[in-house]
Motif scaffolding. Structure first.
Motif, mmCIF file in Angstrom:
data_model
loop_
_atom_site.group_PDB
_atom_site.id
_atom_site.type_symbol
_atom_site.label_atom_id
_atom_site.label_comp_id
_atom_site.label_asym_id
_atom_site.label_seq_id
_atom_site.Cartn_x
_atom_site.Cartn_y
_atom_site.Cartn_z
ATOM 1 N N LEU A 137 -36.613 12.909 4.366
ATOM 2 C CA LEU A 137 -35.423 12.971 5.212
ATOM 3 C C LEU A 137 -34.579 14.186 4.853
ATOM 4 C CD1 LEU A 137 -34.303 11.191 7.479
ATOM 5 C CD2 LEU A 137 -32.911 10.028 5.776
ATOM 6 N N GLU A 156 -36.891 10.644 9.944
ATOM 7 C CA GLU A 156 -35.768 10.012 10.640
ATOM 8 C C GLU A 156 -36.258 8.859 11.517
ATOM 9 O OE1 GLU A 156 -31.674 11.373 12.849
ATOM 10 O OE2 GLU A 156 -33.419 12.685 12.969
ATOM 11 N N HIS A 188 -35.445 4.878 10.849
ATOM 12 C CA HIS A 188 -34.899 4.052 11.920
ATOM 13 C C HIS A 188 -35.748 2.798 12.129
ATOM 14 C CE1 HIS A 188 -32.985 2.942 15.676
ATOM 15 N NE2 HIS A 188 -34.137 3.006 16.312
ATOM 16 N N ARG A 226 -29.070 13.324 4.165
ATOM 17 C CA ARG A 226 -28.468 14.225 5.152
ATOM 18 C C ARG A 226 -27.008 14.529 4.854
ATOM 19 N NH1 ARG A 226 -30.715 10.437 9.875
ATOM 20 N NH2 ARG A 226 -29.954 8.980 8.276
#
Length: 207
Positions: free
Chosen positions: A126, A173, A177, A46
């Motif tokens: 991602l 994402e 996590h 990202r």
């Protein structure tokens, strides 16, 4: 046909209609993809910018933007081979991932296969989720069509509303996590198998 809705290949519908690629363009594309793959693998995808990729590939910004509008589209290109392999197994592979098994077993197998894909290529996924790319790729359309068909076959009420909800846990994402919190791929797959059992109560899926 919309160029983002070729569900059988996960590729832009117009891609096969493009003129043959020039040798220099092919070399630049390979350099861009190689550089982007390295950056995505060593940094938070990202945070990677188009300027980062252009510098790492040794190409100009114009060369980069002529083919790829953003970093998400580059990640999608890198994912293409892996996602098309899974699509092929869903269409023509052995059950329960492929045709021939009850909807619940196929859903659990799909979840397990997606967890494996996320574990192996989560950094690319991602990167592909930047902006709205996740929802406009042919691959997401394919996953959505596949899940909706399973829900219809399983007589689940309002499959149109349910489909995106069942795909939400497969966000890269969310997966990243969960892994950062110490959850193993096996525990995540087992939780998704339980979600399958609750969505399709008549099924006996295995993680």
């Amino acid at each position: 046909m919309d160029r983002r809705t070729d569900l059988l290949t996960g590729r832009p519908a117009s891609e096969d209609d493009r003129p043959p690629e020039r040798a220099d363009a092919a070399r630049n594309r390979a350099k861009v993809l190689r550089a982007a793959a390295g950056l995505f693998a060593t940094r938070d995808p990202r945070t990677v910018t188009m300027d980062d990729i252009a510098r790492a590939a040794g190409v100009g910004r114009g060369t980069l933007y002529r083919r790829y509008p953003d970093t998400g589209s580059i990640a999608v290109a890198l994912l293409d081979e892996h996602e098309r392999d899974l699509q092929e197994r869903l269409l023509r592979g052995e059950p329960p991932l492929g045709p021939g098994a009850p909807p619940g077993e196929r859903l659990a197998a799909f979840y397990a296969a997606m967890v494996a894909l996320l574990e192996a290529h989560g950094h690319l996924l991602l990167g592909a989720e930047s902006g709205s790319s996740r929802f406009t790729t042919g691959a997401y359309g394919f996953w959505r069509a596949h899940l909706r068909a399973l829900l219809v076959a399983g007589d689940v009420p309002d499959p149109d509303a349910m489909t995106d909800a069942l795909l939400a846990p497969l966000s890269a994402e969310v997966y990243a996590h969960q892994r950062e919190r110490g959850l193993s791929p096996e525990r995540i797959a087992a939780a998704l198998a339980e979600l399958t059992r609750r969505t399709l109560p008549g099924a006996t899926p295995e993680a």
